[in-house]
Scaffold this motif. Structure first.
Motif, PDB file in Angstrom:
ATOM      1  N   SER A 112       0.814  -1.214   0.000  1.00 21.23           N
ATOM      2  CA  SER A 112       0.000   0.000   0.000  1.00 21.23           C
ATOM      3  C   SER A 112       0.844   1.258   0.000  1.00 21.23           C
ATOM      4  N   PHE A 113       0.411   2.252  -0.787  1.00 19.04           N
ATOM      5  CA  PHE A 113       0.930   3.613  -0.692  1.00 19.04           C
ATOM      6  C   PHE A 113      -0.036   4.372   0.211  1.00 19.04           C
ATOM      7  N   ILE A 114       0.482   4.956   1.292  1.00 16.00           N
ATOM      8  CA  ILE A 114      -0.383   5.502   2.344  1.00 16.00           C
ATOM      9  C   ILE A 114      -0.102   6.977   2.557  1.00 16.00           C
ATOM     10  N   GLN A 115      -1.175   7.734   2.737  1.00 17.59           N
ATOM     11  CA  GLN A 115      -1.049   9.140   3.121  1.00 17.59           C
ATOM     12  C   GLN A 115      -1.983   9.394   4.294  1.00 17.59           C
ATOM     13  N   SER A 116      -1.443   9.985   5.346  1.00 12.31           N
ATOM     14  CA  SER A 116      -2.247  10.308   6.527  1.00 12.31           C
ATOM     15  C   SER A 116      -2.062  11.777   6.867  1.00 12.31           C
ATOM     16  N   SER A 117      -3.005  12.299   7.624  1.00  4.16           N
ATOM     17  CA  SER A 117      -2.900  13.685   8.070  1.00  4.16           C
ATOM     18  C   SER A 117      -3.447  13.797   9.477  1.00  4.16           C
ATOM     19  N   ASN A 118      -2.946  14.781  10.209  1.00  6.87           N
ATOM     20  CA  ASN A 118      -3.387  15.045  11.571  1.00  6.87           C
ATOM     21  C   ASN A 118      -3.573  16.539  11.769  1.00  6.87           C
ATOM     22  N   GLU A 119      -4.386  16.866  12.721  1.00  2.00           N
ATOM     23  CA  GLU A 119      -4.546  18.264  13.105  1.00  2.00           C
ATOM     24  C   GLU A 119      -3.261  18.740  13.765  1.00  2.00           C
ATOM     25  N   VAL A 120      -2.825  19.955  13.447  1.00  2.00           N
ATOM     26  CA  VAL A 120      -1.603  20.498  14.031  1.00  2.00           C
ATOM     27  C   VAL A 120      -1.861  21.899  14.551  1.00  2.00           C
ATOM     28  N   LEU A 121      -0.906  22.422  15.294  1.00  2.00           N
ATOM     29  CA  LEU A 121      -0.994  23.798  15.787  1.00  2.00           C
ATOM     30  C   LEU A 121      -0.619  24.751  14.663  1.00  2.00           C
ATOM     31  N   HIS A 122      -1.552  25.609  14.283  1.00  2.00           N
ATOM     32  CA  HIS A 122      -1.287  26.536  13.184  1.00  2.00           C
ATOM     33  C   HIS A 122      -0.818  27.886  13.740  1.00  2.00           C
ATOM     34  N   ARG A 123      -0.929  28.928  12.923  1.00  2.00           N
ATOM     35  CA  ARG A 123      -0.321  30.214  13.269  1.00  2.00           C
ATOM     36  C   ARG A 123      -0.983  30.847  14.498  1.00  2.00           C
ATOM     37  N   TYR A 124      -0.120  31.257  15.406  1.00  2.00           N
ATOM     38  CA  TYR A 124      -0.561  32.062  16.536  1.00  2.00           C
ATOM     39  C   TYR A 124       0.627  32.877  17.030  1.00  2.00           C
ATOM     40  N   GLY A 125       0.364  33.937  17.736  1.00  2.00           N
ATOM     41  CA  GLY A 125       1.401  34.757  18.334  1.00  2.00           C
ATOM     42  C   GLY A 125       1.363  34.616  19.844  1.00  2.00           C
ATOM     43  N   MET A 126       2.530  34.716  20.477  1.00  2.00           N
ATOM     44  CA  MET A 126       2.590  34.569  21.933  1.00  2.00           C
ATOM     45  C   MET A 126       3.692  35.452  22.504  1.00  2.00           C
ATOM     46  N   LEU A 127       3.373  36.126  23.588  1.00  2.00           N
ATOM     47  CA  LEU A 127       4.358  36.902  24.334  1.00  2.00           C
ATOM     48  C   LEU A 127       4.835  36.043  25.496  1.00  2.00           C
ATOM     49  N   LYS A 128       6.148  35.786  25.535  1.00  2.00           N
ATOM     50  CA  LYS A 128       6.730  34.968  26.583  1.00  2.00           C
ATOM     51  C   LYS A 128       7.685  35.798  27.428  1.00  2.00           C
ATOM     52  N   VAL A 129       7.697  35.509  28.721  1.00  2.00           N
ATOM     53  CA  VAL A 129       8.678  36.084  29.635  1.00  2.00           C
ATOM     54  C   VAL A 129       9.468  34.913  30.229  1.00  2.00           C
ATOM     55  N   ILE A 130      10.797  34.960  30.059  1.00  2.00           N
ATOM     56  CA  ILE A 130      11.662  33.865  30.481  1.00  2.00           C
ATOM     57  C   ILE A 130      12.665  34.390  31.504  1.00  2.00           C
ATOM     58  N   TYR A 131      12.715  33.735  32.642  1.00  2.00           N
ATOM     59  CA  TYR A 131      13.657  34.145  33.688  1.00  2.00           C
ATOM     60  C   TYR A 131      14.574  32.976  34.017  1.00  2.00           C
ATOM     61  N   ASN A 132      15.873  33.174  33.809  1.00  2.00           N
ATOM     62  CA  ASN A 132      16.886  32.179  34.142  1.00  2.00           C
ATOM     63  C   ASN A 132      17.593  32.624  35.422  1.00  2.00           C
ATOM     64  N   PHE A 133      17.517  31.815  36.449  1.00  2.00           N
ATOM     65  CA  PHE A 133      18.152  32.191  37.718  1.00  2.00           C
ATOM     66  C   PHE A 133      19.233  31.179  38.072  1.00  2.00           C
ATOM     67  N   THR A 134      20.277  31.661  38.715  1.00  2.00           N
ATOM     68  CA  THR A 134      21.382  30.777  39.084  1.00  2.00           C
ATOM     69  C   THR A 134      22.226  31.393  40.185  1.00  2.00           C
ATOM     70  N   SER A 135      22.772  30.521  41.012  1.00  2.00           N
ATOM     71  CA  SER A 135      23.819  30.930  41.950  1.00  2.00           C
ATOM     72  C   SER A 135      25.074  30.108  41.689  1.00  2.00           C
ATOM     73  N   MET A 136      25.096  29.415  40.528  1.00  2.00           N
ATOM     74  CA  MET A 136      26.230  28.568  40.174  1.00  2.00           C
ATOM     75  C   MET A 136      27.369  29.423  39.639  1.00  2.00           C
ATOM     76  N   LYS A 137      28.588  28.924  39.804  1.00  2.00           N
ATOM     77  CA  LYS A 137      29.748  29.630  39.273  1.00  2.00           C
ATOM     78  C   LYS A 137      29.867  29.454  37.777  1.00  2.00           C
ATOM     79  N   GLY A 138      29.423  28.303  37.288  1.00  2.00           N
ATOM     80  CA  GLY A 138      29.450  28.064  35.854  1.00  2.00           C
ATOM     81  C   GLY A 138      30.832  28.218  35.280  1.00  2.00           C
ATOM     82  N   GLY A 139      30.913  29.019  34.217  1.00  2.00           N
ATOM     83  CA  GLY A 139      32.180  29.126  33.509  1.00  2.00           C
ATOM     84  C   GLY A 139      33.118  30.173  34.055  1.00  2.00           C
ATOM     85  N   LYS A 140      32.858  30.742  35.215  1.00  2.00           N
ATOM     86  CA  LYS A 140      33.746  31.779  35.743  1.00  2.00           C
ATOM     87  C   LYS A 140      35.111  31.220  36.050  1.00  2.00           C
TER      88      LYS A 140
END
Length: 928
Positions: free
Chosen positions: A900-928
């Motif tokens: 069989s040659f098969i083709q399927s489709s599913n519902e997906v998330l289409h176009r939308y806009g979103m405002l995100k606020v991202i906060y990265n916190f650390t007390s690690m020394k990391g690469g210092k």
């Protein structure tokens, strides 16, 4: 899309042709400080002063002279090295005037002169079958995550869906300091641990705990990445909080907090989102929907479960999200790990609670190329599925004394699922004449509990490599499913209708107890032998009941005896395993074999009959690793195993959930045998920053268990499992070559290729005709071209283009065979603007040419954002994100399955806009 490609190529061309600066010459000679002797073949290295990246490397001639003819102006570190002499190190500033060092005098190391010595970092080292990367040798953005680091490592790729491939093999597990972090999900580390906390990255195929302890290869291999943290990155707190709100009522929020204190690691997380973010790292919900047809899965011990034969995104649902449908997630979890300073006690425990609701509308269309009777199958499914899972895992390692180790592992999983689906399906001829129509409504509730306990105890003796290992494991599984099932099929040619309206009650209970004892003994300095015995007892109870409606009361209380399954299953297996292991500085070889004697029995409680088989299986394996140099190795592996027929294949269970399909018995079904071969090669040239890898895997099936399908004019089909005395093959290969195009701009080119071939046999027949042998052959070849550029805090992009061709052939219907052109593209572009602004765009594109009955598809999904960072440490980020900018994403997928040659489709998330606020916190020394 063509404009996009040309724009990227023009940018690259501009960078390569316009990055020239004023250049000058550096020269000199290297001599012995004591007698003035000329030192030929001395290594002369020029490093970038800022990041110690190699710029130039030469060796002196027989007269001790060297020369760098064209060096850009700038700051450099100049190093001269010669065996048994102290290194000469000097920081220099190159201007427009030539630099002549004259005679550079090196002193013997034995003189202990007070000269500074520099030990250069080695970016890539190959240790046996492990590839180790020095994280500090690869530069990424300051606040980058481990995922960003992996993208710049040689031989490592991360595709548009977040799948990690290392040296040609998909990574299934990511460890943190050798330990699991929230289980097996790779993205929990790659998306949430900062790259500047990492010291080393190791890549290897992880063996099972039992294989590591005993040396007896059980065939289990998991491509694994182990993230090793820096010592100063193991104390403090770090984490991330994200909150976002968008158009069309989309929202997304997550928080993860980690507290490290030496060996102690504590982590918690929470997620609430409907934008495709269902896990800590799985933010990209825009996967192409991949589909299949709903199918009936019958476990060997029993239990009929209606599932999907692919990924669950086409109406079937397995409790996970694969990009098909619109998800709503509410998840949280916690993890704790610790160990004592002497490693006597180690503990790792985690808990996760996941709740996921997915609504989806999926379609399925298949051109079934039957001999002289091709037909089209179509279906459309609307589904609403919800799963609630509580899972807890514990691992405890205890060193009883210097010679005795114990590992205890426990796991518990409790889940509830509510699944609803409604499907309309039909079958037609190629000319459009109707054969059948089917309308199905399936409303089910499932409760499941699983528990497992594993104990591993190893006692070593005073004689090196002599040991005794005891392994005990037990697990239980209880599954209860209640289903209201309605299905009505109209046979258009016969003008009749078959209707099923039932309440189904499925109960399944399984208990397994296993144990093994393995003794290892050194035969010589490099050779070790092992021998062991194993025992496995598996018992299960299965009850599948279907109730018709009582015409008087209207209740579903009338038992349908025709499809009743009521039986007990037992399996008792005794095994003997042997192994030989050879190891020296360059070569490691392991040869092992497992011999199993198994008695399987199914006792039908309602019929008073027994189905029983005695089975003998072998599982030989051979693996060899040869370390050519520290940065070059070759691996060879072979494994074979007997493929025993299950009792379900011999005598299928009774069912009516597939009205058009009947499964037939075959008591003459015999075992087949599978051979698997793999070969891999890895090489990294440090001075040129070049890497090469190649991987090939072939699976050969002999006397395989396949299907014999008989099709009827009215749309029905019979399926019987049979042995076919033909060889099935699946061969897959992948290779890659990465090298530097322009060092100053960090421009790298990746060239590679993927190739695959498969050949599968099955029997087909029409009505009363004789079965005819059919061979399905699939070929695919796709070169892979990747261009990447990284300029810290200025520009980075990655473009991967993979054109390809696929050829699908069916021996019974050669006129319907097809050759298809494909094109897969992934691009990511990030540009850093002044004042901590940043713009980023990524594009996923997939094209497949048309078939005889299906049009070509070209799926394009473009996402992007503009962001601004705040605060001195840039810990706060505001991001304006747009999903599916072009509004061209679709969940269409096409593939071949059988004839069989098969083709399927599913519902997906289409176009939308979103405002995100991202906060990265650390007390690690990391690469210092």
């Amino acid at each position: 899309m063509a404009k996009f490609y040309w724009s990227i190529l023009l940018i690259c061309s501009f960078m390569m042709t316009n990055s020239a600066q004023a250049q000058t010459k550096i020269s000199g000679e290297i001599v012995d400080s004591k007698d003035g002797g000329k030192l030929g073949k001395a290594a002369v290295v020029l490093l970038n002063a800022k990041d110690s990246v190699l710029v130039k490397f030469v060796r002196t001639n027989e007269s001790g002279n060297f020369s760098f003819p064209k060096i850009d102006t700038g700051s450099y570190r100049f190093i001269v090295s010669f065996p048994q002499y102290v290194d000469f190190v000097k920081d220099i500033l190159v201007g427009e005037e030539p630099i002549s060092f004259g005679s550079i005098k090196l002193s013997k190391a034995a003189l202990l002169l007070e000269e500074a010595q520099v030990t250069g970092r080695i970016p890539v080292v190959i240790k046996g079958d492990t590839v180790e990367y020095d994280a500090g040798s690869f530069k990424v953005e300051k606040d980058a995550k481990v995922e960003d680091l992996l993208k710049v490592l040689p031989g490592m790729t991360i595709d548009a869906n977040g799948k990690i491939t290392a040296n040609g093999k998909e990574v299934k597990k990511v460890l943190l300091d050798g330990e699991e972090f929230f289980g097996d999900d790779p993205t929990l580390i790659t998306k949430n641990i900062r790259s500047d906390m990492v010291s080393k990255v190791q890549v290897y195929e992880k063996k099972s705990d039992l294989t590591d302890r005993t040396g007896v290869d059980d065939g289990e291999r998991t491509q694994t990445i182990d993230i090793k943290l820096k010592a100063d990155s193991k104390k403090g707190m770090f984490g991330q909080a994200v909150v976002g709100g968008g158009t069309d009522k989309y929202y997304g929020g997550k928080v993860m907090a980690n507290k490290f204190n030496g060996n102690q690691k504590i982590a918690v997380y929470g997620i609430a989102a409907n934008d495709g973010m269902v896990g800590l790292g799985f933010e990209d919900g825009q996967k192409y929907g991949v589909g299949g047809s709903g199918n009936m899965e019958v476990m060997d011990g029993g239990g009929i479960m209606i599932t999907s034969n692919d990924d669950g995104s086409d109406g079937g649902f397995d409790g996970n999200y694969y990009g098909g449908g619109v998800p709503k997630a509410l998840n949280f979890g916690a993890s704790y790990s610790d160990k004592t300073a002497n490693d006597k006690h180690k503990i790792n425990v985690n808990y996760k609670r996941n709740q996921l609701n997915v609504t989806n509308t999926s379609t399925y269309s298949a051109q079934n190329n039957l001999p002289d009777q091709a037909r089209i199958d179509n279906s459309k499914t609307s589904s609403d599925n919800e799963s609630r899972v509580n899972a807890a895992n514990l691992r405890y390692d205890y060193k009883l004394d210097s010679l005795t180790d114990m590992t205890l592992k426990m796991g518990f999983n409790k889940s509830q699922r509510d699944d609803f689906s409604e499907t309309f399906a039909d079958q037609k001829t190629l000319e459009g004449l109707g054969i059948t129509t089917t309308n199905t409504i399936d409303n089910a509730k499932t409760d499941q509990e699983k528990f497992n306990l594993n104990l591993l105890l190893t006692r070593r003796f005073k004689k090196e490599r002599r040991s005794l290992t005891l392994a005990i494991n037990t697990n239980t599984d209880q599954n209860n499913r209640r289903t209201n099932y309605y299905s009505s099929t109209s046979f258009l040619r016969d003008n009749r209708t078959d209707t099923i309206d039932q309440y189904k009650l499925d109960k399944y209970k399984n208990n397994t107890l296993g144990a093994s004892l393995t003794f290892t003994e050194p035969i010589s300095k490099r050779l070790t032998a092992a021998m062991g015995y194993s025992f496995l007892n598996n018992r299960s109870e299965t009850l599948n009941q279907s109730f018709d409606q009582d015409p008087i009361t209207g209740e579903y209380t009338v038992l349908d005896e025709r499809i009743l399954n009521d039986f007990d299953f037992t399996s008792i297996k005794n095994g003997l395993n042997t192994s030989l292991n050879y190891k020296d500085n360059k070569l490691t070889v392991n040869l092992s074999n497992q011999l199993d004697l198994e008695d399987v029995k199914r006792h039908y409680n309602n019929l008073g009959t027994v189905l029983q088989r005695n089975q003998t299986s072998i599982r030989p394996s051979l693996s060899a690793n040869y370390k050519i140099t520290k940065s070059k190795s070759i691996n060879l592996r072979y494994s074979g195993r007997s493929i025993q027929p299950s009792l379900t294949q011999i005598e299928p269970l009774k069912q009516n959930v597939q009205q058009l399909v009947e499964y037939l018995d075959n008591f003459d079904l015999k075992a087949g045998f599978s051979n698997n071969y793999s070969l891999s090669f890895n090489s990294y040239k440090q001075l040129k920053d070049q890497s090469v890898y190649a991987y090939m895997n072939a699976t050969q099936g002999n006397n395989t268990i396949s299907s014999k399908v008989r099709y009827y004019d009215d749309g029905r089909q019979d399926i019987q499992y049979v042995n076919i005395d033909k060889t099935n093959w699946r061969i897959y290969g992948q290779s890659g070559y990465r090298f530097v195009v322009q060092k100053k701009w960090g421009l790298n080119l990746n060239l590679g290729a993927n190739a695959e071939y498969s050949s599968q046999y099955s029997y087909l027949s029409l009505e009363k005709g004789e079965p005819r042998l059919n061979q399905n052959e699939n070929w695919s070849l796709s070169p892979d071209i990747g261009l990447s550029c990284y300029k810290a805090n200025k520009l980075d992009f990655y473009l991967n283009v993979s054109p390809g061709v696929e050829k699908l052939n069916s021996s019974l219907q050669p006129e319907l065979s097809r050759t298809t052109f494909t094109m897969n593209t992934y691009g990511n572009f990030t540009y850093y603007l002044p004042k901590d602004f940043k713009i980023s765009v990524n594009v996923n594109q997939r094209y497949q040419s048309s078939t005889q009955t299906l049009q070509s598809i070209n799926i394009v999904n473009m996402n992007g954002y503009i962001s601004k960072k705040f605060f001195k440490d840039k810990s706060l980020e505001a991001q304006l994100f747009v999903n599916d900018i072009l509004n061209k994403n679709s969940g269409i997928n096409r593939y071949q399955s059988g004839t069989s040659f098969i083709q399927s489709s599913n519902e997906v998330l289409h176009r939308y806009g979103m405002l995100k606020v991202i906060y990265n916190f650390t007390s690690m020394k990391g690469g210092k």
